[in-house]
Design a protein around this motif. Structure first.
Motif, PDB file in Angstrom:
ATOM      1  N   THR A  70      -9.111  34.838 -20.029  1.00 18.61           N
ATOM      2  CA  THR A  70      -7.902  34.020 -19.958  1.00 18.61           C
ATOM      3  C   THR A  70      -6.735  34.679 -20.683  1.00 18.61           C
ATOM      4  N   HIS A  71      -7.022  35.366 -21.787  1.00 16.47           N
ATOM      5  CA  HIS A  71      -5.954  36.086 -22.476  1.00 16.47           C
ATOM      6  C   HIS A  71      -5.390  37.206 -21.594  1.00 16.47           C
ATOM      7  N   GLU A  72      -6.296  37.871 -20.864  1.00 18.92           N
ATOM      8  CA  GLU A  72      -5.844  38.918 -19.957  1.00 18.92           C
ATOM      9  C   GLU A  72      -5.018  38.346 -18.801  1.00 18.92           C
ATOM     10  N   PHE A  73      -5.346  37.114 -18.381  1.00 17.69           N
ATOM     11  CA  PHE A  73      -4.581  36.467 -17.320  1.00 17.69           C
ATOM     12  C   PHE A  73      -3.191  36.064 -17.783  1.00 17.69           C
ATOM     13  N   LYS A  74      -3.097  35.658 -19.031  1.00 21.79           N
ATOM     14  CA  LYS A  74      -1.827  35.117 -19.509  1.00 21.79           C
ATOM     15  C   LYS A  74      -0.701  36.162 -19.533  1.00 21.79           C
ATOM     16  N   THR A  75      -1.044  37.404 -19.824  1.00 18.67           N
ATOM     17  CA  THR A  75       0.000  38.448 -19.889  1.00 18.67           C
ATOM     18  C   THR A  75       0.681  38.676 -18.543  1.00 18.67           C
TER      19      THR A  75
ATOM     20  N   SER B  28       2.637  35.477 -17.518  1.00 21.40           N
ATOM     21  CA  SER B  28       3.921  35.320 -18.211  1.00 21.40           C
ATOM     22  C   SER B  28       4.987  36.203 -17.575  1.00 21.40           C
ATOM     23  N   SER B  29       4.583  37.411 -17.190  1.00 24.97           N
ATOM     24  CA  SER B  29       5.535  38.314 -16.523  1.00 24.97           C
ATOM     25  C   SER B  29       5.980  37.745 -15.184  1.00 24.97           C
ATOM     26  N   ILE B  30       5.045  37.147 -14.449  1.00 26.73           N
ATOM     27  CA  ILE B  30       5.392  36.539 -13.154  1.00 26.73           C
ATOM     28  C   ILE B  30       6.379  35.396 -13.347  1.00 26.73           C
ATOM     29  N   LEU B  31       6.132  34.553 -14.349  1.00 29.53           N
ATOM     30  CA  LEU B  31       7.016  33.421 -14.603  1.00 29.53           C
ATOM     31  C   LEU B  31       8.421  33.888 -15.017  1.00 29.53           C
ATOM     32  N   ILE B  32       8.476  34.888 -15.891  1.00 33.67           N
ATOM     33  CA  ILE B  32       9.785  35.409 -16.325  1.00 33.67           C
ATOM     34  C   ILE B  32      10.553  35.984 -15.139  1.00 33.67           C
ATOM     35  N   ALA B  33       9.855  36.796 -14.336  1.00 32.36           N
ATOM     36  CA  ALA B  33      10.515  37.420 -13.181  1.00 32.36           C
ATOM     37  C   ALA B  33      10.928  36.382 -12.151  1.00 32.36           C
ATOM     38  N   SER B  34      10.070  35.375 -11.927  1.00 31.79           N
ATOM     39  CA  SER B  34      10.385  34.344 -10.931  1.00 31.79           C
ATOM     40  C   SER B  34      11.574  33.501 -11.370  1.00 31.79           C
ATOM     41  N   ASN B  35      11.589  33.097 -12.633  1.00 27.59           N
ATOM     42  CA  ASN B  35      12.716  32.309 -13.139  1.00 27.59           C
ATOM     43  C   ASN B  35      14.020  33.106 -13.087  1.00 27.59           C
ATOM     44  N   TYR B  36      13.932  34.395 -13.403  1.00 30.97           N
ATOM     45  CA  TYR B  36      15.131  35.237 -13.339  1.00 30.97           C
ATOM     46  C   TYR B  36      15.604  35.363 -11.893  1.00 30.97           C
ATOM     47  N   ALA B  37      14.638  35.605 -10.986  1.00 26.43           N
ATOM     48  CA  ALA B  37      15.009  35.760  -9.570  1.00 26.43           C
ATOM     49  C   ALA B  37      15.605  34.469  -9.022  1.00 26.43           C
ATOM     50  N   ASN B  38      15.052  33.335  -9.449  1.00 29.30           N
ATOM     51  CA  ASN B  38      15.527  32.053  -8.950  1.00 29.30           C
ATOM     52  C   ASN B  38      16.956  31.740  -9.404  1.00 29.30           C
ATOM     53  N   SER B  39      17.357  32.367 -10.512  1.00 28.21           N
ATOM     54  CA  SER B  39      18.719  32.123 -11.023  1.00 28.21           C
ATOM     55  C   SER B  39      19.762  33.040 -10.380  1.00 28.21           C
TER      56      SER B  39
ATOM     57  N   ASP C 105       6.067  27.016  -9.576  1.00 30.90           N
ATOM     58  CA  ASP C 105       5.233  25.816  -9.732  1.00 30.90           C
ATOM     59  C   ASP C 105       3.744  26.178  -9.820  1.00 30.90           C
ATOM     60  N   GLN C 106       3.315  27.058  -8.929  1.00 30.93           N
ATOM     61  CA  GLN C 106       1.901  27.432  -8.935  1.00 30.93           C
ATOM     62  C   GLN C 106       1.537  28.257 -10.178  1.00 30.93           C
ATOM     63  N   SER C 107       2.480  29.067 -10.650  1.00 26.15           N
ATOM     64  CA  SER C 107       2.232  29.833 -11.877  1.00 26.15           C
ATOM     65  C   SER C 107       2.111  28.910 -13.082  1.00 26.15           C
ATOM     66  N   ASN C 108       2.978  27.893 -13.109  1.00 24.13           N
ATOM     67  CA  ASN C 108       2.876  26.908 -14.195  1.00 24.13           C
ATOM     68  C   ASN C 108       1.559  26.143 -14.137  1.00 24.13           C
ATOM     69  N   LYS C 109       1.140  25.814 -12.915  1.00 28.61           N
ATOM     70  CA  LYS C 109      -0.133  25.116 -12.752  1.00 28.61           C
ATOM     71  C   LYS C 109      -1.300  25.989 -13.211  1.00 28.61           C
ATOM     72  N   LEU C 110      -1.261  27.269 -12.827  1.00 24.16           N
ATOM     73  CA  LEU C 110      -2.300  28.202 -13.255  1.00 24.16           C
ATOM     74  C   LEU C 110      -2.283  28.366 -14.775  1.00 24.16           C
ATOM     75  N   ASN C 111      -1.106  28.397 -15.353  1.00 19.66           N
ATOM     76  CA  ASN C 111      -0.979  28.527 -16.807  1.00 19.66           C
ATOM     77  C   ASN C 111      -1.598  27.327 -17.523  1.00 19.66           C
ATOM     78  N   GLN C 112      -1.398  26.136 -16.947  1.00 17.53           N
ATOM     79  CA  GLN C 112      -2.002  24.939 -17.540  1.00 17.53           C
ATOM     80  C   GLN C 112      -3.528  25.002 -17.485  1.00 17.53           C
ATOM     81  N   HIS C 113      -4.053  25.469 -16.354  1.00 13.46           N
ATOM     82  CA  HIS C 113      -5.510  25.616 -16.243  1.00 13.46           C
ATOM     83  C   HIS C 113      -6.037  26.599 -17.288  1.00 13.46           C
ATOM     84  N   ILE C 114      -5.343  27.691 -17.471  1.00 15.61           N
ATOM     85  CA  ILE C 114      -5.775  28.693 -18.448  1.00 15.61           C
ATOM     86  C   ILE C 114      -5.750  28.105 -19.859  1.00 15.61           C
ATOM     87  N   GLU C 115      -4.712  27.336 -20.161  1.00 19.88           N
ATOM     88  CA  GLU C 115      -4.625  26.712 -21.480  1.00 19.88           C
ATOM     89  C   GLU C 115      -5.768  25.727 -21.694  1.00 19.88           C
TER      90      GLU C 115
END
Length: 423
Positions: free
Chosen positions: A205-210, A213-224, A243-253
């Motif tokens: 899960t720690h390996e997944f989070k890195t 997090s990059s996907i979320l940062i890039a997606s939020n930047y692209a969306n803006s 949305d799906q990245s946030n959902k996956l992040n919640q599962h990992i947490e």
């Protein structure tokens, strides 16, 4: 190895079983000695009566000295010190042994002073079946003249047969000990495998989070970016990724939190928490997450403070509210009430959903257990949300239960009054 409750219970259980086996072996030894002593007395009394009858037949005075000598457990020498006949001796032996109910095979030999040799008499079988004789088992006593020797070839077998129930109990206890040790070995192996599994989950899960997090940062930047926001189709796709990245992040947490709880890595940082403020925060975050109107009703929750870990207490209530929205109907209604009892404060979280099937209700707090929904063939989630909730309650020494009500599912959490303050 770290000493914990499991190791203590295993050690105490092992000591208890070994103690019972030692006591059983002690009782077996005592019973064996008692049985041997009792048989020895019966043999001794019977042989005394045989000697007395021989002296009465010869009209002689019975000596005061003890004329019966025990050479071994199954071998006796009887000094008659007077003449006697072979057939008379055998008759007396049969008669006196029957009187004391000594159902034993025996064989005897008489010393012949004329030939200076032991003359074999007969083998008397208790069941009347012929047995193998042992004519060479009788030895001479040089200091005696008129005597006979008697031997009980199956006496030791009698001890074992009479103590059969003790042997059975001892064998059962030894089997129990073996099964216990084997079970403990399997349990420790399973515990080791579980620890390895938790380590693997943590690392994975720690390996997944890195990258996540990059996907979320890039997606939020692209969306803006203007190019994306002006294109409704691209903006929608980017929002799906977010949305799906946030959902996956919640599962990992959730997986991380449960793994930490199972490995006892959670260290509670307790403080006094305002229940009303926590519920307001949950209400706000639930509305932001699900983007639909959720009705909350709070009853008797004002001016209550709870001594708990703020982070995990929030997660606990948020998980319950989130489940109520996810698995409820299209217009979710969540009521949270506080009820005071003699020793506890009860937090009751109810929803207006379909509830839980009766056959699934006892298992909803089990790790990885998921309930099949009638309106959806696909089983959702990992089955770890309620397991995490129960684990947090256990760490706080609270009691949690679930039951169906007329309107939906109700979760009850009992919190000791010592952890409650009315502000």
């Amino acid at each position: 190895m770290k000493v914990n409750k499991l190791n203590i219970v295993i050690f105490i259980g092992l000591l208890a079983i070994i103690g019972v086996i030692i006591m059983q072996l002690f009782l077996l030894s005592q019973a064996y000695n008692f049985e041997r002593k009792e048989l020895d007395q019966r043999i001794h009394f019977a042989l005394q009566d045989v000697v007395r009858k021989i002296y009465n037949d010869n009209q002689s005075n019975l000596p005061i000295t003890n004329q019966i000598k025990k050479v071994s457990d199954n071998y006796y020498i009887v000094n008659v010190d007077d003449v006697f006949e072979n057939n008379i001796l055998e008759h007396y032996l049969r008669t006196e042994f029957n009187k004391v109910k000594l159902d034993q095979d025996f064989e005897y030999a008489i010393y012949n002073c004329a030939t200076d040799d032991m003359v074999y008499g007969n083998y008397i079988s208790a069941n009347g079946k012929p047995q193998k004789k042992c004519e060479n088992c009788f030895t001479k006593k040089n200091e005696l003249i008129y005597y006979f020797a008697i031997r009980f070839p199956k006496l030791k077998q009698t001890y074992a047969n009479d103590l059969k129930q003790y042997w059975i109990f001892t064998f059962v206890l030894i089997v129990v000990l073996v099964i216990y040790v084997y079970s403990v070995i399997l349990l420790l192996k399973q515990k080791h495998y579980t620890a390895l599994q938790n380590d693997f989950i943590n690392n994975m899960t720690h390996e997944f989070k890195t990258p996540l997090s990059s996907i979320l940062i890039a997606s939020n930047y692209a969306n803006s970016q203007k190019e994306i926001s002006s294109n409704k189709k691209l903006s929608r796709y980017i929002q799906i990724i977010i949305d799906q990245s946030n959902k996956l992040n919640q599962h990992i947490e959730q997986i991380l939190s449960l793994a930490k709880a199972d490995s006892n890595q959670i260290q509670l940082q307790k403080s006094w928490i305002d229940l009303e403020k926590t519920l307001d925060l949950i209400k706000e975050n639930i509305s932001l997450k699900h983007h639909k109107e959720v009705s909350f009703v709070f009853k008797d929750t004002i001016n209550i403070e709870i001594f708990a870990d703020a982070f995990h207490f929030y997660n606990l209530l948020f998980n319950l509210a989130d489940n109520a929205v996810k698995y409820g109907n299209d217009t979710p209604e969540i009521s949270i009430a506080a009820q005071s009892e003699s020793k506890y404060l009860k937090l009751i979280i109810c929803d207006n959903g379909p509830g839980i099937p009766k056959e699934d209700l006892p298992f909803i707090f089990d790790k990885f257990y998921r309930v099949n929904r009638k309106d959806n063939e696909e089983v959702e989630g990992f089955g770890i949300g309620l397991a995490y909730v129960k684990k947090i309650c256990e760490l706080h020494h609270w009691h949690i239960t679930a039951k169906n009500s007329e309107s939906g599912l109700c979760i009850e959490i009992k919190i000791p009054l010592k952890n409650i303050s009315n502000g």
